[in-house]
Design a protein around this motif. Structure first.
Motif, PDB file in Angstrom:
ATOM      1  N   GLU A 184     -25.346   1.601  47.996  1.00 10.32           N
ATOM      2  CA  GLU A 184     -26.503   0.913  48.547  1.00 10.32           C
ATOM      3  C   GLU A 184     -27.542   1.938  49.000  1.00 10.32           C
ATOM      4  O   GLU A 184     -27.286   2.749  49.887  1.00 10.32           O
ATOM      5  N   PHE A 213     -30.851   1.106  50.051  1.00  8.44           N
ATOM      6  CA  PHE A 213     -31.622   0.512  51.142  1.00  8.44           C
ATOM      7  C   PHE A 213     -33.035   1.073  51.182  1.00  8.44           C
ATOM      8  O   PHE A 213     -33.555   1.481  52.211  1.00  8.44           O
ATOM      9  N   CYS A 250     -30.237  -6.254  52.796  1.00  7.50           N
ATOM     10  CA  CYS A 250     -28.871  -6.217  52.272  1.00  7.50           C
ATOM     11  C   CYS A 250     -28.759  -6.994  50.968  1.00  7.50           C
ATOM     12  O   CYS A 250     -27.869  -6.732  50.158  1.00  7.50           O
ATOM     13  N   SER A 272     -24.255  -1.822  58.169  1.00  2.20           N
ATOM     14  CA  SER A 272     -23.645  -1.194  57.000  1.00  2.20           C
ATOM     15  C   SER A 272     -22.149  -1.477  56.946  1.00  2.20           C
ATOM     16  O   SER A 272     -21.498  -1.736  57.962  1.00  2.20           O
ATOM     17  N   TYR A 322     -19.315  -4.652  46.369  1.00  2.00           N
ATOM     18  CA  TYR A 322     -20.005  -5.645  47.179  1.00  2.00           C
ATOM     19  C   TYR A 322     -20.018  -7.005  46.487  1.00  2.00           C
ATOM     20  O   TYR A 322     -19.738  -7.114  45.295  1.00  2.00           O
ATOM     21  N   SER A 359     -18.884  -7.045  51.404  1.00  2.00           N
ATOM     22  CA  SER A 359     -20.147  -7.506  51.985  1.00  2.00           C
ATOM     23  C   SER A 359     -19.927  -8.278  53.279  1.00  2.00           C
ATOM     24  O   SER A 359     -20.914  -8.727  53.883  1.00  2.00           O
ATOM     25  N   GLY A 379     -23.129  -4.764  53.713  1.00  2.00           N
ATOM     26  CA  GLY A 379     -24.013  -4.277  52.668  1.00  2.00           C
ATOM     27  C   GLY A 379     -23.971  -5.077  51.386  1.00  2.00           C
ATOM     28  O   GLY A 379     -23.209  -6.035  51.236  1.00  2.00           O
TER      29      GLY A 379
END
Length: 476
Positions: A378, A380, A281, A226, A406, A452, A249
Motif C-alpha cells: 500500500e 497511500f 484505504c 495501517s 488485502y 484489511s 489497509g
C-alpha cells in the motif's frame, strides 16, 4: 484535551506541533498525552458509564443528543471544512462536500439506532416451561483511535455508533490531524452530552495510543489505520481480551472490461486513485484494463492526472492538495524509486513538487507486475499501477484481483450485468462497486476481508461492535 468535561493539559506538560502540510508552518501545539492522561480519561469514562446520568437516559433522549451533534456539525460545516483543509491538506471543497457532509449524515443515521437496539424472545425446546429472551446492552468503555486521512469523518464513524449504543468513549485522533476532534469536543457539551461520556486525548500513537489499547479498564478498542499498527493493537488488547474492531489497509483493484463506458470508466478510475491525494484505504491503486482497451485507459487516466490543479487546499479552485506529512511524502517518493528500479514505466508524474509543502505529482505507472513492490504494498499516495489482462474467463480475472493480502474494496467497470454481478461474487473483498469506486453511505457496511481488518463500520453491522447480547431464561 477534553477529559471529564474539562479542558486540560497533559499531566507532563508536553505538547506536540500541528503542521500545515501545504506550507510546513506550525499552526499550533496540542497536548501530548501519555499513560497518566489515558488513565485519567478511562477513569472518567468508566465513572460516566457506571454511575453517571448517561446510563439512565432513555433511548429517545440519547437519540436526540446524537442527532443534535449532526445539527451542530451542519451549523459549523464551513469552519470544519477549513480546519480539515488546514490540518490534513485536503481541498476545502472536498472537505465540505464529502467529509463534513458524510459526518453529518452519519450522526443523523446513527441517531435512529438507540430505539432499535432490541432483543428478542427465543423459542426454546428444553424440557419444562421457559420464557427465554435476549437483551442488547452497551459494551461499556470504548477506546477509539482514528487516522489522519479523514479526521472528522473517521471520528463520526467511531463516535456516533458508540453513543447510540450507550457506550462511553476515549477518542485519540492522529497526532498529525488533531484539530477537528478538539473542535468537535466543544460541541459535545453543547449537544447536552454529560461530562465524561466523550473524552478526547491528543498525543502520539506509541504513547497515548498504545496505553489506550492496552488499558485493562477499556472494554473495546476500535482502530482505523495501517495493517502493521492494527496487529500491534491486537497484541496490546490481549491483556484483558477486550473486543477489537479494525479497519485497515487496502490495495484495491479497479477492473475495466472492454465493453465499459470508457469515458466514464477513465474518469472514475482516475478519481479512484487521485481523490484525497490517494490517501484512502480504498484507493484504486491497482488498475486492470483489458488488452484491447489498455492503451486508451492508460492515456486517459494520465490525461485526467494532467487536468488536476495542485496547491493549498484552502484555495477553492484546487483539487489536489499536499500529502499529510514529511514521513508520508518520503514514503511515496521511496515507492517511486522502487518502481523505477524494478522496471515500471512512468507515464506521467512521479516527482515531488516544489521546495515547500509535501506536494507530489499524480502518477501513472504502466508495465507493472505482481512482483513489483509498488503493486504488492500500500503506497497511500496518488500513484496507480496499471496492468493488462487478456482472459475473458472471469475466474482468471478474479484471480488477478484477489492476488493480494488485502481485501477491502474492488470496482468493476462494465455494461454487462452478468459480468458485473458474477465478478462481485468472485472477488474476495468486503465491498464491491460496479461502475463506481470509493462509494460510501451511512447505511452501507464498510470493511474488508483478509488483512484489511475485522468487522464493519456503518450500517446495522457496526452496532454489533458496541453492544453485548445477554441471554435470559426464566423457568415458569
Amino acid at each position: 484535551m477534553l477529559i471529564d468535561g474539562k479542558w486540560v493539559d497533559a499531566r507532563s506538560g508536553k505538547t506536540l506541533p500541528v503542521e500545515d502540510p501545504a506550507t510546513q508552518e506550525i499552526v499550533t501545539h496540542v497536548p501530548a498525552a501519555e499513560k497518566a492522561d489515558v488513565d485519567r480519561a478511562v477513569e472518567a469514562a468508566r465513572r460516566a458509564f457506571e454511575s453517571g446520568p448517561w446510563s439512565r437516559l432513555s433511548p429517545a433522549e440519547r437519540s436526540k443528543m446524537v442527532w443534535r451533534l449532526g445539527d451542530l456539525l451542519e451549523q459549523h460545516a464551513d469552519e470544519f471544512a477549513e480546519i480539515e483543509s488546514l490540518d490534513a491538506g485536503k481541498p476545502v471543497g472536498n472537505a465540505r462536500n464529502q467529509d463534513v457532509e458524510g459526518a453529518i449524515g452519519l450522526f443523523r443515521y446513527m441517531a435512529g439506532w438507540p430505539q432499535r437496539l432490541a432483543g428478542e424472545t427465543v423459542p426454546v425446546s428444553s424440557t419444562g416451561d421457559w420464557h427465554a429472551y435476549t437483551l442488547r446492552e452497551p459494551v461499556g468503555v470504548v477506546g477509539q483511535i482514528i487516522p489522519w486521512n479523514f479526521p472528522l469523518l473517521m471520528l463520526s464513524w467511531k463516535v456516533a455508533p458508540a453513543l447510540a449504543a450507550g457506550c462511553t468513549i476515549v477518542l485519540k485522533p492522529a497526532e498529525q490531524t488533531p484539530l477537528s476532534a478538539l473542535r468537535f469536543g466543544e460541541l459535545v457539551a453543547e449537544a447536552g452530552i454529560p461530562d465524561g461520556v466523550v473524552n478526547i486525548l491528543t498525543g502520539y500513537g506509541e504513547a497515548a495510543g498504545a496505553a489506550l489499547a492496552a488499558h485493562p479498564d477499556v472494554d473495546k478498542i476500535a482502530f482505523t489505520g495501517s495493517t502493521e499498527v492494527g496487529k500491534l493493537i491486537v497484541r496490546a488488547a490481549a491483556g484483558n481480551l477486550k473486543r477489537v474492531s479494525l479497519e485497515l489497509g487496502g490495495k484495491s483493484p479497479a477492473i475495466v472490461f472492454p465493453d465499459a463506458d470508457l469515458d466514464h470508466a477513465i474518469a472514475g478510475t482516475a478519481d479512484a486513485i487521485f481523490y484525497n491525494q490517494g490517501q484512502c484505504c480504498t484507493a484504486g491503486s491497482r488498475l486492470f484494463a483489458h488488452k484491447s482497451i489498455y492503451d486508451r485507459v492508460v492515456e486517459g487516466v494520465a490525461a485526467q492526472a494532467g487536468k488536476l490543479k495542485i496547491g493549498h487546499g484552502l484555495d477553492p479552485s484546487v483539487n489536489l492538495g499536499p500529502l499529510v506529512s514529511k514521513d508520508q511524502h518520503d514514503r511515496v517518493s521511496g515507492f517511486l524509486q522502487s518502481g523505477r528500479a524494478e522496471g515500471a514505466e512512468v507515464v506521467t508524474g512521479g516527482n515531488a513538487i516544489g521546495d515547500k509543502g509535501y506536494f507530489f505529482e499524480p502518477t501513472v505507472l504502466a508495465q507493472t507486475s505482481r512482483t513489483m513492490r509498488v503493486v504488492r504494498e500500500e503506497i497511500f499516495g496518488p500513484v496507480v499501477c496499471v496492468q493488462s489482462f487478456d482472459d475473458d474467463d472471469l475466474d482468471a480475472v478474479a484471480k488477478f484481483a484477489n492476488d493480494t493480502e488485502y481485501g477491502l474494496l474492488a470496482s468493476v467497470w462494465t455494461r454487462n450485468l452478468k459480468v458485473a454481478h458474477m465478478m462481485a461474487r468472485k472477488i474476495k473483498a468486503g465491498m464491491i462497486c460496479i461502475n463506481a469506486h470509493n462509494y460510501g453511505d451511512a447505511a452501507w457496511p464498510f470493511g474488508g476481508y483478509k488483512q484489511s481488518g475485522w468487522g464493519r463500520e456503518m450500517g446495522k453491522e457496526v452496532m454489533e461492535h458496541y453492544t453485548e447480547t445477554k441471554s435470559v431464561a426464566a423457568r415458569l
